[in-house]
Write a protein that holds these residues in place. Sequence first.
Motif, PDB file in Angstrom:
ATOM      1  N   GLU A   1       0.428  -1.228   0.388  1.00  0.00           N
ATOM      2  CA  GLU A   1      -0.006   0.125  -0.318  1.00  0.00           C
ATOM      3  C   GLU A   1       1.131   1.238  -0.112  1.00  0.00           C
ATOM      4  N   ALA A   2       1.150   1.680  -1.529  1.00  0.00           N
ATOM      5  CA  ALA A   2       1.883   2.978  -1.717  1.00  0.00           C
ATOM      6  C   ALA A   2       1.011   4.019  -1.717  1.00  0.00           C
ATOM      7  N   ALA A   3       0.295   4.125  -1.543  1.00  0.00           N
ATOM      8  CA  ALA A   3      -0.843   5.477  -1.810  1.00  0.00           C
ATOM      9  C   ALA A   3      -0.045   6.381  -0.658  1.00  0.00           C
ATOM     10  N   PRO A   4       0.297   6.475   0.751  1.00  0.00           N
ATOM     11  CA  PRO A   4       0.517   7.639   1.477  1.00  0.00           C
ATOM     12  C   PRO A   4       1.665   8.314   0.937  1.00  0.00           C
ATOM     13  N   LEU A   5       2.261   7.064   0.021  1.00  0.00           N
ATOM     14  CA  LEU A   5       4.163   7.737   0.044  1.00  0.00           C
ATOM     15  C   LEU A   5       4.101   7.870  -1.983  1.00  0.00           C
ATOM     16  N   LEU A   6       3.042   8.066  -2.463  1.00  0.00           N
ATOM     17  CA  LEU A   6       2.291   8.731  -3.795  1.00  0.00           C
ATOM     18  C   LEU A   6       3.577  10.484  -4.233  1.00  0.00           C
ATOM     19  N   GLY A   7       4.565  10.214  -5.306  1.00  0.00           N
ATOM     20  CA  GLY A   7       5.148  11.490  -5.204  1.00  0.00           C
ATOM     21  C   GLY A   7       6.155  11.967  -4.353  1.00  0.00           C
ATOM     22  N   LYS A   8       6.139  11.230  -3.421  1.00  0.00           N
ATOM     23  CA  LYS A   8       7.977  11.145  -2.911  1.00  0.00           C
ATOM     24  C   LYS A   8       8.771  10.653  -2.793  1.00  0.00           C
ATOM     25  N   GLN A   9       9.644  10.769  -2.591  1.00  0.00           N
ATOM     26  CA  GLN A   9      11.116  10.318  -2.816  1.00  0.00           C
ATOM     27  C   GLN A   9      11.817   8.953  -1.190  1.00  0.00           C
ATOM     28  N   ILE A  10      11.628   7.947  -1.982  1.00  0.00           N
ATOM     29  CA  ILE A  10      11.891   6.885  -1.055  1.00  0.00           C
ATOM     30  C   ILE A  10      12.856   6.137  -1.335  1.00  0.00           C
ATOM     31  N   LEU A  11      13.662   5.000  -0.714  1.00  0.00           N
ATOM     32  CA  LEU A  11      14.708   3.875  -0.731  1.00  0.00           C
ATOM     33  C   LEU A  11      13.708   2.432  -0.790  1.00  0.00           C
ATOM     34  N   VAL A  12      13.865   1.868  -2.127  1.00  0.00           N
ATOM     35  CA  VAL A  12      13.376   0.766  -1.453  1.00  0.00           C
ATOM     36  C   VAL A  12      14.404  -0.706  -1.287  1.00  0.00           C
ATOM     37  N   ARG A  13      14.431  -0.927  -1.240  1.00  0.00           N
ATOM     38  CA  ARG A  13      15.322  -2.407  -0.604  1.00  0.00           C
ATOM     39  C   ARG A  13      14.684  -3.674  -1.646  1.00  0.00           C
TER      40      ARG A  13
END
Length: 189
Positions: free
Chosen positions: A149-161
């Motif tokens: 569930e990535a909706a709260p992260l839309l448009g944000k910088q993120i690191l994905v391992r």
Amino acid sequence: MEKKSMELNQKMKGTRLSVLLGLLLSAGAMAETMHQDVSPGKLVVQVKGVVCSFCAYGTEKNLAKLEFLDLSQYGDGVLIDINTHRITLALQPNKPVRYAGIADAIVKGGYDPVIYHVALKGVIREHQGHYQLICEENGQVYTLPPSVEAAPLLGKQILVRAELNAEQAANAVEGQPIRLTKIKLEPQP
């Protein structure tokens, strides 16, 4: 005599159980931390079959030909550790990673890639009902698992391992989104 034999048998069972438990715990700990030490700009491939440095040299030469490696690191962009059966690749940030090319180079060297560990920086977007990570430096696109569930992260910088298995890597098509199945999201400040 029979009593000593039974005592020895009990000790051996206890020792085997302790060894088995230790192996399971260390394997679990290794799996849990395996991808934690991978930083952006690096890709680590767990391989089967790397046992001698002479044999690994051929694989290193095959991998060093890949155009997206940062040749200023490790001498040729490739570091092979025969003790841990890991190949670390230094990546150029502005070039897309060709996972199928990595798989081909490793297989041509006589080894079997098992798991690819990578840390990806980018921005989350929604595309046709799926969440994707867009790596801004190289434009590479990764489709996140449907369970995330990535909706709260839309448009944000993120690191994905992320971990890719051998089949995912070998079947990755250049220019197409790469489907991830095992990931950990780490929002960035």
